[in-house]
Write an enzyme that holds these catalytic residues in place. Structure first.
Site, PDB file in Angstrom:
ATOM      1  N   LYS A  95       0.729  -1.007   0.100  1.00 45.76           N
ATOM      2  CA  LYS A  95       0.248   0.057  -0.058  1.00 45.76           C
ATOM      3  C   LYS A  95       0.654   1.195  -0.013  1.00 45.76           C
ATOM      4  O   LYS A  95       1.829   1.142   0.616  1.00 45.76           O
ATOM      5  CB  LYS A  95      -0.770   0.051   1.281  1.00 45.76           C
ATOM      6  CG  LYS A  95      -1.657   1.109   1.425  1.00 45.76           C
ATOM      7  CD  LYS A  95      -2.611   1.434   0.606  1.00 45.76           C
ATOM      8  CE  LYS A  95      -3.508   2.684   0.567  1.00 45.76           C
ATOM      9  NZ  LYS A  95      -4.236   3.033  -0.567  1.00 45.76           N
ATOM     10  N   LEU A 121      -4.752   7.370   1.254  1.00 45.73           N
ATOM     11  CA  LEU A 121      -3.384   6.729   1.451  1.00 45.73           C
ATOM     12  C   LEU A 121      -3.364   6.527   2.939  1.00 45.73           C
ATOM     13  O   LEU A 121      -2.683   6.827   3.810  1.00 45.73           O
ATOM     14  CB  LEU A 121      -2.377   7.921   1.093  1.00 45.73           C
ATOM     15  CG  LEU A 121      -2.131   8.064  -0.395  1.00 45.73           C
ATOM     16  CD1 LEU A 121      -0.929   8.983  -0.695  1.00 45.73           C
ATOM     17  CD2 LEU A 121      -1.349   6.767  -0.752  1.00 45.73           C
ATOM     18  N   CYS A 174       0.033  11.532  -6.309  1.00 43.83           N
ATOM     19  CA  CYS A 174      -0.022  12.331  -5.191  1.00 43.83           C
ATOM     20  C   CYS A 174      -0.410  13.736  -5.398  1.00 43.83           C
ATOM     21  O   CYS A 174       0.483  14.411  -6.315  1.00 43.83           O
ATOM     22  CB  CYS A 174       0.956  12.049  -3.950  1.00 43.83           C
ATOM     23  SG  CYS A 174       0.970  10.265  -3.624  1.00 43.83           S
ATOM     24  N   LYS A 230       5.144   4.938 -11.410  1.00 45.35           N
ATOM     25  CA  LYS A 230       3.789   4.651 -11.819  1.00 45.35           C
ATOM     26  C   LYS A 230       3.072   5.917 -12.633  1.00 45.35           C
ATOM     27  O   LYS A 230       2.933   6.804 -11.924  1.00 45.35           O
ATOM     28  CB  LYS A 230       3.102   4.402 -10.579  1.00 45.35           C
ATOM     29  CG  LYS A 230       1.624   3.458 -10.820  1.00 45.35           C
ATOM     30  CD  LYS A 230       1.503   2.956  -9.558  1.00 45.35           C
ATOM     31  CE  LYS A 230      -0.187   2.201  -9.894  1.00 45.35           C
ATOM     32  NZ  LYS A 230      -0.398   1.612  -8.794  1.00 45.35           N
ATOM     33  N   ILE A 259      -1.286   1.688 -15.828  1.00 43.13           N
ATOM     34  CA  ILE A 259      -1.552   3.165 -15.580  1.00 43.13           C
ATOM     35  C   ILE A 259      -2.095   2.989 -14.116  1.00 43.13           C
ATOM     36  O   ILE A 259      -2.548   2.055 -13.624  1.00 43.13           O
ATOM     37  CB  ILE A 259      -2.588   3.744 -16.331  1.00 43.13           C
ATOM     38  CG1 ILE A 259      -3.828   2.871 -16.390  1.00 43.13           C
ATOM     39  CG2 ILE A 259      -1.935   4.108 -17.768  1.00 43.13           C
ATOM     40  CD1 ILE A 259      -5.047   3.588 -17.217  1.00 43.13           C
ATOM     41  N   GLY A 293      -4.584  -2.263 -15.132  1.00 48.39           N
ATOM     42  CA  GLY A 293      -5.820  -1.319 -15.268  1.00 48.39           C
ATOM     43  C   GLY A 293      -6.875  -2.266 -16.024  1.00 48.39           C
ATOM     44  O   GLY A 293      -6.905  -2.628 -17.201  1.00 48.39           O
ATOM     45  N   GLY A 294      -7.548  -2.878 -15.094  1.00 45.37           N
ATOM     46  CA  GLY A 294      -8.644  -3.801 -15.644  1.00 45.37           C
ATOM     47  C   GLY A 294      -8.610  -5.270 -15.713  1.00 45.37           C
ATOM     48  O   GLY A 294      -9.316  -5.886 -16.351  1.00 45.37           O
ATOM     49  N   THR A 297      -7.979  -4.567  -8.779  1.00 41.11           N
ATOM     50  CA  THR A 297      -9.590  -4.670  -8.565  1.00 41.11           C
ATOM     51  C   THR A 297     -10.036  -5.904  -8.700  1.00 41.11           C
ATOM     52  O   THR A 297     -11.053  -6.446  -7.913  1.00 41.11           O
ATOM     53  CB  THR A 297     -10.146  -3.632  -9.502  1.00 41.11           C
ATOM     54  OG1 THR A 297      -9.710  -2.194  -9.070  1.00 41.11           O
ATOM     55  CG2 THR A 297     -11.806  -3.645  -9.193  1.00 41.11           C
TER      56      THR A 297
HETATM   57  C1  LIG Z   1      -8.801   0.469  -3.138  1.00 40.84           C
HETATM   58  C2  LIG Z   1      -7.627   0.925  -4.074  1.00 40.84           C
HETATM   59  C3  LIG Z   1      -6.508   1.625  -3.553  1.00 40.84           C
HETATM   60  C4  LIG Z   1      -5.182   1.912  -4.129  1.00 40.84           C
HETATM   61  N1  LIG Z   1      -4.120   2.588  -3.793  1.00 40.84           N
HETATM   62  C5  LIG Z   1      -2.997   2.834  -4.236  1.00 40.84           C
HETATM   63  C6  LIG Z   1      -1.948   3.372  -3.611  1.00 40.84           C
HETATM   64  O1  LIG Z   1      -1.711   3.213  -2.492  1.00 40.84           O
HETATM   65  N2  LIG Z   1      -0.794   3.395  -4.425  1.00 40.84           N
HETATM   66  C7  LIG Z   1      -0.943   3.311  -5.776  1.00 40.84           C
HETATM   67  O2  LIG Z   1       0.117   3.720  -6.584  1.00 40.84           O
HETATM   68  N3  LIG Z   1      -1.987   2.866  -6.406  1.00 40.84           N
HETATM   69  C8  LIG Z   1      -3.059   2.624  -5.747  1.00 40.84           C
HETATM   70  N4  LIG Z   1      -4.156   2.021  -6.178  1.00 40.84           N
HETATM   71  C9  LIG Z   1      -4.198   1.812  -7.955  1.00 40.84           C
HETATM   72  C10 LIG Z   1      -3.825   0.367  -8.215  1.00 40.84           C
HETATM   73  O3  LIG Z   1      -2.574  -0.004  -7.729  1.00 40.84           O
HETATM   74  C11 LIG Z   1      -3.877   0.060  -9.775  1.00 40.84           C
HETATM   75  O4  LIG Z   1      -2.933   1.024 -10.362  1.00 40.84           O
HETATM   76  C12 LIG Z   1      -4.990   0.434 -10.382  1.00 40.84           C
HETATM   77  O5  LIG Z   1      -6.316   0.306  -9.710  1.00 40.84           O
HETATM   78  C13 LIG Z   1      -5.430  -0.057 -11.855  1.00 40.84           C
HETATM   79  O6  LIG Z   1      -5.568  -1.463 -11.763  1.00 40.84           O
HETATM   80  P1  LIG Z   1      -6.762  -2.376 -11.566  1.00 40.84           P
HETATM   81  O7  LIG Z   1      -7.815  -1.697 -12.478  1.00 40.84           O
HETATM   82  O8  LIG Z   1      -6.348  -3.892 -11.855  1.00 40.84           O
HETATM   83  O9  LIG Z   1      -7.102  -2.367 -10.199  1.00 40.84           O
HETATM   84  C14 LIG Z   1      -5.290   1.808  -5.683  1.00 40.84           C
HETATM   85  C15 LIG Z   1      -6.570   1.082  -6.174  1.00 40.84           C
HETATM   86  C16 LIG Z   1      -7.439   0.618  -5.584  1.00 40.84           C
HETATM   87  C17 LIG Z   1      -8.648  -0.009  -6.045  1.00 40.84           C
END
Ligand SMILES: Cc1cc2nc3c(=O)[nH]c(=O)nc-3n(C[C@H](O)[C@H](O)[C@H](O)COP(=O)(O)O)c2cc1C
Length: 321
Positions: free
Chosen positions: A52, A80, A136, A171, A197, A252-253, A275
């Site tokens: 995290k 965060l 951020c 990132k 992304i 992403g997805g 996700t």
């Molecule tokens: C609940 C949640 C918390 C997230 N927290 C962070 C984070 O602390 N730092 C970060 O770089 N990305 C964070 N993300 C982004 C994910 O790491 C990821 O890049 C983004 O969700 C796209 O991938 P996905 O569609 O497979 O979830 C978070 C995403 C979700 C859903």
């Protein structure tokens, strides 16, 4: 998984040996321990786990609601929440099993100086690599996210690069005009890799109260809804990275093996799962199995043979509508 399957899925990323090309994404797996409580789940099924987002001091996060399900995705504005880098290094890292997988810290901050301090502390720890979450807000410059601007992104990368020799993954945010220019600047500043992304900014409204549903008013959209956008961004960033040998964690997805394979063909050397874990904590096993079956069906012996193998249609650039 038999030995042959293990060897086919094993992937090298920035000099690190990944068990498989899958990476569990930041914010979706706590500090790497969360899913290990789920029966049948193993961190050994993935190449790396991103922790995290971690800041210099502890953060309680945003007011509720923090998450909201949308058609084919979710909005989140966690804010965060984390116990601070000192606690992560002193009390959480010693509990992680570094034999199982690689662990990647996710550096977050409100100023360049904060990113640097967090990186310095992680540098003096067993963490395998660091991912810079440049999405951020920069509190010194009006709260615009660092990652929305190539100059600000490069400033963070340059400053963090000076305090660590560990693999550095930047990132990239999709919430910007020219992701390729941003990637170029971050390569010049010394990044070793990219994650492409992060979430797209979005909103949901309660029509009865006429207020935003998320406590933070807006949040990051993730999940299958963003996949086509993420795929195009990976393709675009790969055009910049290819000649520099800079690898990408595409994300992403991603929900299925077919999704993961699309990202690899577009140019990703590894693929992130975030996700999708909320719907199915065992999704990585089926993604691994699907990638393996695809490699075998196409007479490929390793994932790297598939990276960036996209052949574009030879149409002249034209309006898409
Ligand atoms: C609940 C949640 C918390 C997230 N927290 C962070 C984070 O602390 N730092 C970060 O770089 N990305 C964070 N993300 C982004 C994910 O790491 C990821 O890049 C983004 O969700 C796209 O991938 P996905 O569609 O497979 O979830 C978070 C995403 C979700 C859903």
């Amino acid at each position: 998984m038999n030995q042959e399957a293990k060897e086919m899925l094993a992937t090298e990323f920035c000099g690190m040996k990944f068990n498989t090309p899958l990476v569990l994404l930041s914010g979706c797996v706590g500090f790497g321990e969360e899913y290990t409580r789920v029966k049948g789940f193993s961190n050994r099924d993935v190449g790396a786990v991103c922790l995290k987002g971690t800041t210099l001091t502890p953060r309680l996060g945003n007011m509720p609601h923090r998450v909201y399900e949308t058609p084919m995705g979710m909005l989140n504005a966690i804010g965060l929440q984390n116990p601070g880098v000192r606690y992560v290094v002193d009390s959480i890292l010693p509990t992680l099993d570094f034999e199982e997988t690689r662990f990647i810290a996710n550096l977050s901050g409100s100023t360049v100086e904060e990113y640097v301090e967090v990186a310095r502390i992680f540098d003096d720890s067993p963490i395998d690599a660091m991912e810079i979450n440049i999405s951020c807000p920069n509190v010194k410059e009006g709260g615009v996210a660092f990652g929305n601007n190539p100059e600000m992104s490069a400033r963070v990368v340059d400053a963090v690069r000076k305090v660590t020799q560990k693999p550095l993954i930047t990132k990239l945010s999709p919430n910007q005009t020219n992701i390729q220019e941003n990637a170029r600047r971050c390569i010049e500043a010394g990044t070793d890799a990219f994650a492409v992304i992060n979430t797209l900014m979005g909103m949901a409204i309660d029509i009865e109260s006429r207020t935003p549903i998320l406590g933070n008013n807006q949040g990051g959209l993730s999940g299958p809804a963003i996949k086509p956008i993420a795929l195009l961004k990976v393709h675009q960033v790969y055009q910049v990275c290819r000649d520099h040998g800079i690898p990408i964690i595409g994300q992403g997805g991603i929900t299925t093996a077919e999704d993961a394979i699309e990202f690899i063909i577009a140019g990703a050397s590894a693929v992130g799962v975030g996700t999708a874990l909320f719907y199915d904590p065992h999704v990585c096993k089926s993604i691994n199995a699907g990638i393996l079956a695809y490699l075998q069906r196409h007479q490929l012996t390793e994932v790297s043979q598939l990276v960036g193998t996209l052949t574009l249609n030879q149409n002249k650039p034209a309006c898409t509508c």
